[in-house]
Scaffold this active site. Structure first.
Site, PDB file in Angstrom:
ATOM      1  N   LYS A  21      -4.861 -12.239 -49.633  1.00  0.00           N
ATOM      2  CA  LYS A  21      -5.831 -12.624 -48.599  1.00  0.00           C
ATOM      3  C   LYS A  21      -6.988 -11.651 -48.766  1.00  0.00           C
ATOM      4  O   LYS A  21      -6.886 -10.484 -48.388  1.00  0.00           O
ATOM      5  CB  LYS A  21      -5.205 -12.522 -47.213  1.00  0.00           C
ATOM      6  CG  LYS A  21      -6.181 -12.930 -46.109  1.00  0.00           C
ATOM      7  CD  LYS A  21      -5.445 -13.318 -44.835  1.00  0.00           C
ATOM      8  CE  LYS A  21      -5.300 -12.166 -43.862  1.00  0.00           C
ATOM      9  NZ  LYS A  21      -6.548 -11.900 -43.114  1.00  0.00           N
ATOM     10  N   GLY A  38      -9.528 -10.207 -33.797  1.00  0.00           N
ATOM     11  CA  GLY A  38      -8.984  -9.550 -32.617  1.00  0.00           C
ATOM     12  C   GLY A  38      -9.703  -9.886 -31.320  1.00  0.00           C
ATOM     13  O   GLY A  38      -9.350  -9.369 -30.262  1.00  0.00           O
ATOM     14  N   GLY A  94      -9.414 -14.858 -34.543  1.00  0.00           N
ATOM     15  CA  GLY A  94     -10.115 -15.336 -33.355  1.00  0.00           C
ATOM     16  C   GLY A  94      -9.273 -16.090 -32.358  1.00  0.00           C
ATOM     17  O   GLY A  94      -9.680 -16.280 -31.216  1.00  0.00           O
ATOM     18  N   THR A 139      -3.110 -10.587 -33.783  1.00  0.00           N
ATOM     19  CA  THR A 139      -3.298  -9.954 -32.471  1.00  0.00           C
ATOM     20  C   THR A 139      -2.806 -10.833 -31.313  1.00  0.00           C
ATOM     21  O   THR A 139      -2.171 -10.335 -30.384  1.00  0.00           O
ATOM     22  CB  THR A 139      -4.790  -9.622 -32.262  1.00  0.00           C
ATOM     23  OG1 THR A 139      -5.247  -8.899 -33.409  1.00  0.00           O
ATOM     24  CG2 THR A 139      -4.990  -8.765 -31.027  1.00  0.00           C
TER      25      THR A 139
END
Lengths: 257, 70
Positions: free
Chosen positions: A99, A160, A187, A209
């Site tokens: 990634k 986050g 997001g 998150t």
């Protein structure tokens, strides 16, 4: 109906992809990932702490035989750093996927797309399965596809932030403009955000998150799993068009007089 | 005799004659869970036994940790 996501020849068993950061401990990480049903799990690359004698390793909890390990270049701000990190990650011997993140700015953590494209070119040539983290920019996505990336990972909102899908129209245009998988990355705040991403036609959603920092990460992981499944099924089922005026769902004939 | 090498940015005294593999064992690091950069060059896992450490060598030893983005 078969609806399986395939990437680089691998059948991905879940459209919910998860990160491994910000958990209280490895035990909680493991439980949340199990509850999420995820098959692809992203991990960061960092120096070994040679003075830490406990020697616990994340991979003792996230079995590379069971999960597709997706190393990321989180925290890299230059082409050189990102490429070096990716090469080291591959040398660790559990995955040749990456990634790819090249971050442009500490305050926003938004991607530096120019550097991203350059790093992606290098890594694709070296045989990596490159999954670039980018803006919700359809033109950039096409360029990344053209140079041989295996998927596009557009942000929904800053990392986050939990702001959800800030520009659903861009995500849709981006999705329609490329033929490789699109995985919303960053997001998502709650389950409905994940469902929206899937209803827009995205192939998967990656989050960290939103699960790890929820009050109850294990339950949130479960909620996200259901949201991703529901969103995908709704997308595949073909939603009704939006209309301004009402349309009765009961017959107009046979009313009592 | 000891030699001085740098591991992950910190200088360390180690015994002369160590290979990369014996150093990892000494540090109690599972070679299966790490990657090593030796003087800026990534070393294949199969080569850990044949890299003999010398004065002023610079090692980066990395592993996977929890992380999602940044």
């Amino acid at each position: 109906m078969s609806d399986i996501l395939k990437l680089a020849g691998i059948e991905i068993k879940s459209r919910l992809w998860v990160g491994t950061g910000k958990y209280r401990d490895f035990e909680e990480t493991k439980k949340a990932i199990e509850a999420s049903g995820a098959h692809v799990v992203t991990v960061a690359v960092r120096r070994v702490n040679i003075t830490d004698r406990t020697k616990e390793n994340l991979l003792d909890y996230i079995d590379p035989k069971k999960y597709v390990i997706l190393p990321n270049t989180a925290g890299c701000y230059t082409v050189d750093d990102a490429v070096r990190t990716a090469r080291l990650a591959r040398a660790a011997g559990v995955s040749d996927w990456v990634k790819l993140e090249v971050i442009g700015d500490e305050r926003t953590l938004l991607p530096d797309n120019e550097a991203l494209l350059e790093a992606a070119k290098i890594l694709v040539k070296e045989g990596f399965v490159v999954l670039p983290y980018t803006n919700d920019d359809p033109i950039m996505a096409r360029k990344l596809e053209d140079i041989g990336c295996s998927a596009i990972m557009p942000l929904a909102a800053p990392i986050g932030s939990g702001l959800g899908i800030r520009n659903p129209y861009n995500i849709r245009i981006l999705r329609e403009g490329v033929s490789i998988p699109v995985i919303v990355d960053a997001g998502v705040g709650t389950a409905s955000d994940a469902a929206i991403a899937m209803e827009l036609g995205c192939d998967a959603v990656l989050m960290n998150t939103a699960i790890a920092c929820a009050k109850n990460p294990v339950n949130m992981a479960h909620a996200m799993r259901m949201a991703v499944e529901a969103g995908r099924l709704a997308y595949m089922s073909g939603r009704i068009p939006k209309k301004l005026y009402a349309s009765a769902s009961s017959p107009v004939e046979g009313m009592i007089e | 005799m000891d030699i001085i090498i740098t591991i992950n940015g910190k200088t360390q005294n180690i015994k002369e004659g160590n290979t990369l593999m014996s150093l990892l064992k000494f540090l109690d690091i599972n070679p299966g869970r790490v990657a090593v950069e030796y003087n800026k060059e990534i070393i294949d896992k199969g080569q850990y036994d044949s890299v003999r450490l010398k004065e002023n060598d610079n090692l980066e030893i990395i592993t996977f940790v929890g992380g999602g983005n940044v």
